[in-house]
Design a protein around this motif. Structure first.
Motif, PDB file in Angstrom:
ATOM      1  N   HIS A  37       0.806  -1.218   0.000  1.00  0.00           N
ATOM      2  CA  HIS A  37       0.000   0.000   0.000  1.00  0.00           C
ATOM      3  C   HIS A  37       0.842   1.271   0.000  1.00  0.00           C
ATOM      4  O   HIS A  37       0.470   2.301  -0.547  1.00  0.00           O
ATOM      5  CB  HIS A  37      -0.912  -0.019   1.243  1.00  0.00           C
ATOM      6  N   ASP A  38       2.000   1.187   0.654  1.00  0.00           N
ATOM      7  CA  ASP A  38       2.769   2.372   0.986  1.00  0.00           C
ATOM      8  C   ASP A  38       4.176   2.221   0.409  1.00  0.00           C
ATOM      9  O   ASP A  38       4.825   1.213   0.651  1.00  0.00           O
ATOM     10  CB  ASP A  38       2.802   2.392   2.535  1.00  0.00           C
ATOM     11  N   ARG A  40       7.931   4.032   0.147  1.00  0.00           N
ATOM     12  CA  ARG A  40       8.836   5.093   0.591  1.00  0.00           C
ATOM     13  C   ARG A  40      10.005   5.135  -0.370  1.00  0.00           C
ATOM     14  O   ARG A  40      10.648   4.107  -0.607  1.00  0.00           O
ATOM     15  CB  ARG A  40       9.310   4.815   2.009  1.00  0.00           C
ATOM     16  N   VAL A  90      -0.128   0.391  -4.668  1.00  0.00           N
ATOM     17  CA  VAL A  90       0.359   1.483  -3.818  1.00  0.00           C
ATOM     18  C   VAL A  90      -0.567   2.697  -3.917  1.00  0.00           C
ATOM     19  O   VAL A  90      -1.002   3.081  -5.001  1.00  0.00           O
ATOM     20  CB  VAL A  90       1.812   1.858  -4.217  1.00  0.00           C
ATOM     21  N   LYS A  92       0.025   5.351  -1.377  1.00  0.00           N
ATOM     22  CA  LYS A  92       0.688   6.420  -0.642  1.00  0.00           C
ATOM     23  C   LYS A  92       2.178   6.401  -0.966  1.00  0.00           C
ATOM     24  O   LYS A  92       2.800   5.331  -0.917  1.00  0.00           O
ATOM     25  CB  LYS A  92       0.456   6.190   0.857  1.00  0.00           C
ATOM     26  N   ARG A  94       5.840   8.310  -0.007  1.00  0.00           N
ATOM     27  CA  ARG A  94       6.559   9.236   0.870  1.00  0.00           C
ATOM     28  C   ARG A  94       7.982   9.388   0.347  1.00  0.00           C
ATOM     29  O   ARG A  94       8.690   8.402   0.168  1.00  0.00           O
ATOM     30  CB  ARG A  94       6.584   8.682   2.297  1.00  0.00           C
ATOM     31  N   THR A 265       1.293   3.398  11.622  1.00  0.00           N
ATOM     32  CA  THR A 265       2.295   2.980  12.607  1.00  0.00           C
ATOM     33  C   THR A 265       2.078   3.629  13.975  1.00  0.00           C
ATOM     34  O   THR A 265       2.520   3.099  14.986  1.00  0.00           O
ATOM     35  CB  THR A 265       3.708   3.360  12.121  1.00  0.00           C
ATOM     36  N   CYS A 299       1.993  -4.482   8.379  1.00  0.00           N
ATOM     37  CA  CYS A 299       2.978  -3.609   7.708  1.00  0.00           C
ATOM     38  C   CYS A 299       2.835  -3.736   6.189  1.00  0.00           C
ATOM     39  O   CYS A 299       3.078  -4.808   5.616  1.00  0.00           O
ATOM     40  CB  CYS A 299       4.393  -3.977   8.139  1.00  0.00           C
ATOM     41  N   ASN A 300       2.435  -2.644   5.567  1.00  0.00           N
ATOM     42  CA  ASN A 300       2.168  -2.657   4.122  1.00  0.00           C
ATOM     43  C   ASN A 300       3.151  -1.773   3.364  1.00  0.00           C
ATOM     44  O   ASN A 300       2.844  -1.272   2.299  1.00  0.00           O
ATOM     45  CB  ASN A 300       0.721  -2.210   3.869  1.00  0.00           C
ATOM     46  N   ARG A 301       4.354  -1.594   3.943  1.00  0.00           N
ATOM     47  CA  ARG A 301       5.310  -0.638   3.390  1.00  0.00           C
ATOM     48  C   ARG A 301       6.442  -1.321   2.625  1.00  0.00           C
ATOM     49  O   ARG A 301       7.068  -2.255   3.121  1.00  0.00           O
ATOM     50  CB  ARG A 301       5.933   0.181   4.524  1.00  0.00           C
ATOM     51  N   ARG A 303      10.104  -0.198   0.418  1.00  0.00           N
ATOM     52  CA  ARG A 303      11.057   0.918   0.358  1.00  0.00           C
ATOM     53  C   ARG A 303      11.941   0.791  -0.866  1.00  0.00           C
ATOM     54  O   ARG A 303      12.513  -0.281  -1.117  1.00  0.00           O
ATOM     55  CB  ARG A 303      11.915   0.920   1.625  1.00  0.00           C
TER      56      ARG A 303
END
Ligand code: SAM
Ligand code: SF4
Ligand code: SF4
Length: 377
Positions: A37-38, A40, A90, A92, A94, A265, A299-301, A303
């Motif tokens: 989802h996220d 970075r 995804v 979001k 950042r 988080t 946790c859907n992040r 990097r």
């Protein structure tokens, strides 16, 4: 004369073999059924601060081997990958680093990312984490480029404490000016993140809360984490979030609020009014208990490092070299999507849940954990 060995980038962060592309259908879930989802994106591994918990001066000195410019993903490459990630779920993005505002012409990248749309035509949630040092100067151009909001890291209000934390003698007043400028530009809701190190800046918890209470800025306290291999992390320097909340409650009544989104988080706490109800005008604080309360379960992040490696966990040692797909393999978007799906489907990372069973990384293991400044926070 002492000889210094400067590690080659590839030895420092070996990459994992890319899996064969999966057939893309539904958005991928990992082995623990977590969605993607996220994202970075780290846009530089350089920084003008030397926060001891992240880029200690002794390691990140003038001889440190930063990535050469040719290794960095270009804005076109980042945008292309980001677009494929958006097609795979995804929502979001950042931007982070290092210090993202040091990347030259970052506004051009923001403009490109702000133009991306989900398959059903929605814009993304686009944000950036900064140390705030260049924010007063850049708030206007960031807003004009299409950035929606910013998160500013600030570890104390006392100038002496703050200068010691950033370790480059940077004055707190300039970061506060940056926050004001971002507010005036409408880059909100603004979040301020404070890493709490017991014995170093924990006396700043209450003054920081007093300063931001009722201003619309959401202050969040982050437990000092054992990320990377250079910060000499010790558990006794972690102040558990429960104690942060206790200290705040000696000053103001607070009550827990609901999570705002899955995978969020921070645990949220609202300031109460005289009737014991949450008063939105007084706002809220958050605590991020990365050490004392693992939140790997949702946790859907993902990097993406500065040079285009995909990492599935903040505590990973190795990532997947997506840049290779762009530069050497000339892969199509569909092929890249298939590889991203296959990588995500193989993900089982849950470091924080396993932490107590694992030894800390002291930098002596053959494959070292990546640094926060390289992978992005
Ligand atoms: N330079 C930018 C900044 O400081 O906001 C963006 C990158 S920085 C790596 C992102 C976030 O990671 C910051 O909020 C920073 O405080 C946090 N961070 C870095 N090292 C940390 C550690 N060891 N434990 C907890 N948070 C950490
Ligand atoms: Fe730089 Fe941010 Fe790391 Fe501090 S936390 S050294 S500002 S990258
Ligand atoms: Fe996510 Fe890894 Fe942090 Fe767990 S330890 S919450 S999997 S980044």
């Amino acid at each position: 004369m002492s000889e210094r060995v400067i590690p080659l980038v590839d030895q420092r962060h070996p990459s994992l073999p890319l899996p064969a592309a999966a057939a893309t259908g539904e958005h991928p879930l990992d082995r623990l059924q977590r969605p993607l989802h996220d994202l970075r994106i780290s846009v530089t591994d350089r920084c003008n601060f030397r926060c001891n918990y992240c880029m200690p001066k002794e390691v990140f000195d003038k001889d440190y081997a930063y990535l050469p410019h040719s290794a960095l993903l270009s804005f076109e490459e980042i945008t292309r990958l980001a677009n494929v990630f958006v097609q795979r779920g995804v929502r979001k993005i950042r931007l982070t680093g290092g210090e993202p505002l040091l990347r030259k012409n970052i506004e051009i990248l923001i403009e490109k990312l702000a133009g991306l749309r989900t398959p059903d035509g929605q814009p993304l949630d686009l944000t950036l984490t900064t140390n705030g040092s260049l924010l007063a100067r850049k708030a206007q151009s960031l807003k004009d480029a299409g950035l929606q909001r910013v998160t500013v890291s600030l570890d104390g209000l006392d100038d002496t404490v703050f200068r010691r934390m950033n370790d480059v003698d940077f004055p707190v007043a300039e970061v506060l000016e940056g926050i004001e400028a971002a507010k005036a530009m409408g880059l909100g809701p603004i979040k301020v993140n404070m890493v709490v190190k017991r014995g170093t800046n924990d006396n700043e918890i209450v003054p920081m809360a007093r300063h931001f209470r009722g201003t619309g800025v959401v202050l969040r306290f982050i437990e000092y984490m054992d990320v990377g291999a250079t910060n000499g992390w010790r558990m006794d320097e972690v102040l558990p979030s429960a104690q942060v909340i206790e200290r705040l409650q000696t000053e103001w009544p607070l009550a827990p609020l609901q999570h705002s989104a899955p995978g969020e988080t921070a645990e949220r706490w609202g300031y109460l009014d005289a009737q014991g109800q949450h008063d939105p005008a007084l706002g809220e604080v958050g605590v991020i208990s990365s050490v004392t309360q693992a939140f790997c379960g949702d946790c859907n992040r993902a990097r993406l490092s500065t040079e285009g490696r995909l990492y599935l966990c903040l505590f990973a040692s190795q990532g997947y070299d997506l840049r290779q797909l762009l530069r050497e393999k000339a892969a199509s978007d569909t092929e890249i999507a298939g590889v991203i799906d296959a990588i995500w489907q193989g993900r089982g990372d849950r470091y924080s849940q396993l932490r107590s069973a694992m030894p800390p990384d002291t930098g002596s293991a053959p494959v070292r954990r990546v640094e926060m400044s390289y992978i992005g926070g």
